[in-house]
Design an enzyme around this catalytic site. Structure first.
Site, PDB file in Angstrom:
ATOM      1  N   ASN A   9     105.461 -25.647  -6.863  1.00  0.00           N
ATOM      2  CA  ASN A   9     105.760 -25.826  -8.178  1.00  0.00           C
ATOM      3  C   ASN A   9     104.718 -24.710  -8.773  1.00  0.00           C
ATOM      4  OD1 ASN A   9     105.529 -25.969 -11.024  1.00  0.00           O
ATOM      5  ND2 ASN A   9     104.664 -28.125 -11.146  1.00  0.00           N
ATOM      6  N   TRP A  10     105.338 -23.597  -8.884  1.00  0.00           N
ATOM      7  CA  TRP A  10     104.649 -22.358  -9.407  1.00  0.00           C
ATOM      8  C   TRP A  10     103.871 -22.412 -10.957  1.00  0.00           C
ATOM      9  CZ3 TRP A  10     107.661 -17.276  -8.159  1.00  0.00           C
ATOM     10  CH2 TRP A  10     108.223 -17.245  -6.888  1.00  0.00           C
ATOM     11  N   LYS A  11     104.305 -23.598 -11.580  1.00  0.00           N
ATOM     12  CA  LYS A  11     103.588 -23.813 -13.005  1.00  0.00           C
ATOM     13  C   LYS A  11     104.201 -22.358 -13.899  1.00  0.00           C
ATOM     14  CE  LYS A  11     100.958 -27.565 -11.388  1.00  0.00           C
ATOM     15  NZ  LYS A  11      99.710 -28.130 -11.357  1.00  0.00           N
ATOM     16  N   HIS A  95     106.851 -34.093 -15.224  1.00  0.00           N
ATOM     17  CA  HIS A  95     105.225 -33.751 -14.356  1.00  0.00           C
ATOM     18  C   HIS A  95     104.023 -34.232 -15.602  1.00  0.00           C
ATOM     19  CE1 HIS A  95     102.041 -31.290 -12.974  1.00  0.00           C
ATOM     20  NE2 HIS A  95     102.507 -31.178 -11.955  1.00  0.00           N
ATOM     21  N   GLU A  97     101.751 -32.808 -16.544  1.00  0.00           N
ATOM     22  CA  GLU A  97     101.345 -31.625 -17.687  1.00  0.00           C
ATOM     23  C   GLU A  97     102.332 -31.443 -18.688  1.00  0.00           C
ATOM     24  OE1 GLU A  97     101.134 -28.195 -14.825  1.00  0.00           O
ATOM     25  OE2 GLU A  97      99.446 -29.251 -13.932  1.00  0.00           O
ATOM     26  N   GLU A 170     101.901 -38.023  -7.834  1.00  0.00           N
ATOM     27  CA  GLU A 170     101.018 -36.998  -8.209  1.00  0.00           C
ATOM     28  C   GLU A 170      99.879 -37.599  -9.009  1.00  0.00           C
ATOM     29  OE1 GLU A 170     102.541 -32.668  -7.903  1.00  0.00           O
ATOM     30  OE2 GLU A 170     102.771 -33.256  -9.917  1.00  0.00           O
ATOM     31  N   GLY A 176      95.126 -30.005  -9.279  1.00  0.00           N
ATOM     32  CA  GLY A 176      94.132 -28.768  -9.633  1.00  0.00           C
ATOM     33  C   GLY A 176      92.746 -28.896  -9.352  1.00  0.00           C
ATOM     34  N   SER A 216      96.387 -31.273  -4.974  1.00  0.00           N
ATOM     35  CA  SER A 216      95.399 -30.472  -4.095  1.00  0.00           C
ATOM     36  C   SER A 216      96.051 -30.484  -2.624  1.00  0.00           C
ATOM     37  CB  SER A 216      94.044 -31.233  -4.531  1.00  0.00           C
ATOM     38  OG  SER A 216      93.644 -31.028  -5.627  1.00  0.00           O
ATOM     39  N   GLY A 237     100.870 -27.215  -5.884  1.00  0.00           N
ATOM     40  CA  GLY A 237     100.691 -26.336  -6.919  1.00  0.00           C
ATOM     41  C   GLY A 237      99.997 -25.110  -6.658  1.00  0.00           C
ATOM     42  N   GLY A 238      98.672 -25.003  -6.839  1.00  0.00           N
ATOM     43  CA  GLY A 238      97.915 -23.908  -6.449  1.00  0.00           C
ATOM     44  C   GLY A 238      98.177 -23.019  -5.196  1.00  0.00           C
TER      45      GLY A 238
HETATM   46  P1  13P Z   1      97.786 -28.588  -7.249  1.00  0.00           P
HETATM   47  O1  13P Z   1      98.432 -28.528  -6.072  1.00  0.00           O
HETATM   48  O2  13P Z   1      97.182 -27.341  -8.144  1.00  0.00           O
HETATM   49  O3  13P Z   1      96.897 -29.720  -7.304  1.00  0.00           O
HETATM   50  O4  13P Z   1      98.981 -28.979  -8.412  1.00  0.00           O
HETATM   51  C1  13P Z   1      99.871 -30.140  -7.825  1.00  0.00           C
HETATM   52  C2  13P Z   1     101.056 -30.233  -8.634  1.00  0.00           C
HETATM   53  O5  13P Z   1     100.675 -30.379  -9.985  1.00  0.00           O
HETATM   54  C3  13P Z   1     102.345 -29.867  -8.241  1.00  0.00           C
HETATM   55  O6  13P Z   1     103.112 -30.193  -9.221  1.00  0.00           O
END
Ligand code: 13P
Length: 255
Positions: A9-11, A95, A97, A170, A176, A216, A237-238
């Protein structure tokens, strides 16, 4: 048989040229991997370009959101049909977020899920508790609420329709932060979600739903997470923004 699914997920990251660079590297680094489904979820703006770049490659495209109506006066929104048109096979829905910053409700998550399935796009539905909820012992209660509302909602999901569903557990406190749920903590919730699916759907459908973990995930913890029986993949994510790290996650080692 559940084929592992590793999705990035590049966000809200990467301009088109940066996305191109990342995907080209990823294609090279994951050559020969065929026992894992690899998915990237770039921002809307890169989808069209990446569709052509990924043609003929096993890496699949996902969007990070959609709107449930088919078309019309919904300024700023993108429909499931449009995602299909631009080459998406998957879409991330609900998600944390989006729930936090864009006030996405359980009802909205349910409508988006149904719209995705209706257009032939495979939904990755995110569920998970906040730190406060975990600390007050409400983890399973929250997860049950998210799963049941998303899947049955106002208009229930047809039995057969869940074959293309993926649920991403999640925990919000792990996103994050660098602090992942331990493999045992994640497995407890994944196992619980599996039991819920068995309650809601017929066994032969429920057993094939993939439950992936997000929060993470990195090269150093993917192997132990994937060693758990009910962890069927990861939503990253990251770490998915670095081709080498994401490729290492894709190439996780079975214990
Ligand atoms: P991180 O891997 O940065 O913790 O993010 C996870 C995420 O929200 C994937 O959708």
């Amino acid at each position: 048989m559940r084929i592992p699914l590793i999705a990035g997920n590049w966000k809200m990251n990467n301009l088109i040229h940066q996305g191109v660079e990342l995907v080209l590297k990823l294609r090279e680094l994951t050559k020969g991997v065929n026992e894992v489904e690899i998915v990237v979820a770039p921002p809307f703006t890169s989808l069209y370009h990446l569709k052509f770049l990924l043609a003929g490659s096993p890496i699949k495209l996902a969007a990070q959101n959609l709107f449930w109506e088919k078309s019309g006066a919904y300024t700023g929104e993108v429909s499931a049909g449009m995602l299909k048109d631009v080459g998406c096979e998957y879409v991330i829905i609900g998600h944390s977020e989006r729930r936090q910053y864009f006030h996405e409700t359980e009802d909205a998550v349910n409508k988006k899920l149904l719209a995705a399935i209706g257009a032939g796009i495979k939904p990755i539905v995110c569920v998970g508790e906040t730190l406060e909820e975990r600390e007050s012992g409400k983890t399973l209660e929250i997860v049950k609420f998210h799963v049941e509302k998303a899947l049955t909602g106002k208009t229930g999901l047809a039995q057969g329709a869940i074959k293309d569903l993926t649920i991403a557990y999640e925990p919000v406190w792990a996103i994050g932060t660098g602090v992942n749920a331990t493999p045992e903590e994640a497995e407890e919730v994944h196992n619980y979600i599996r039991e819920l699916l068995f309650e809601l759907f017929e066994t032969n459908h429920a057993k094939d739903v993939r439950i992936i973990y997000g929060g993470s995930v990195k090269p150093s913890n993917i192997d132990s997470l994937m060693a758990q029986p009910n962890i069927d993949g990861a939503l990253v994510g990251g770490a998915c923004l670095k081709a080498e790290d994401f490729a290492r996650i894709v190439k996780f080692q079975r214990a």
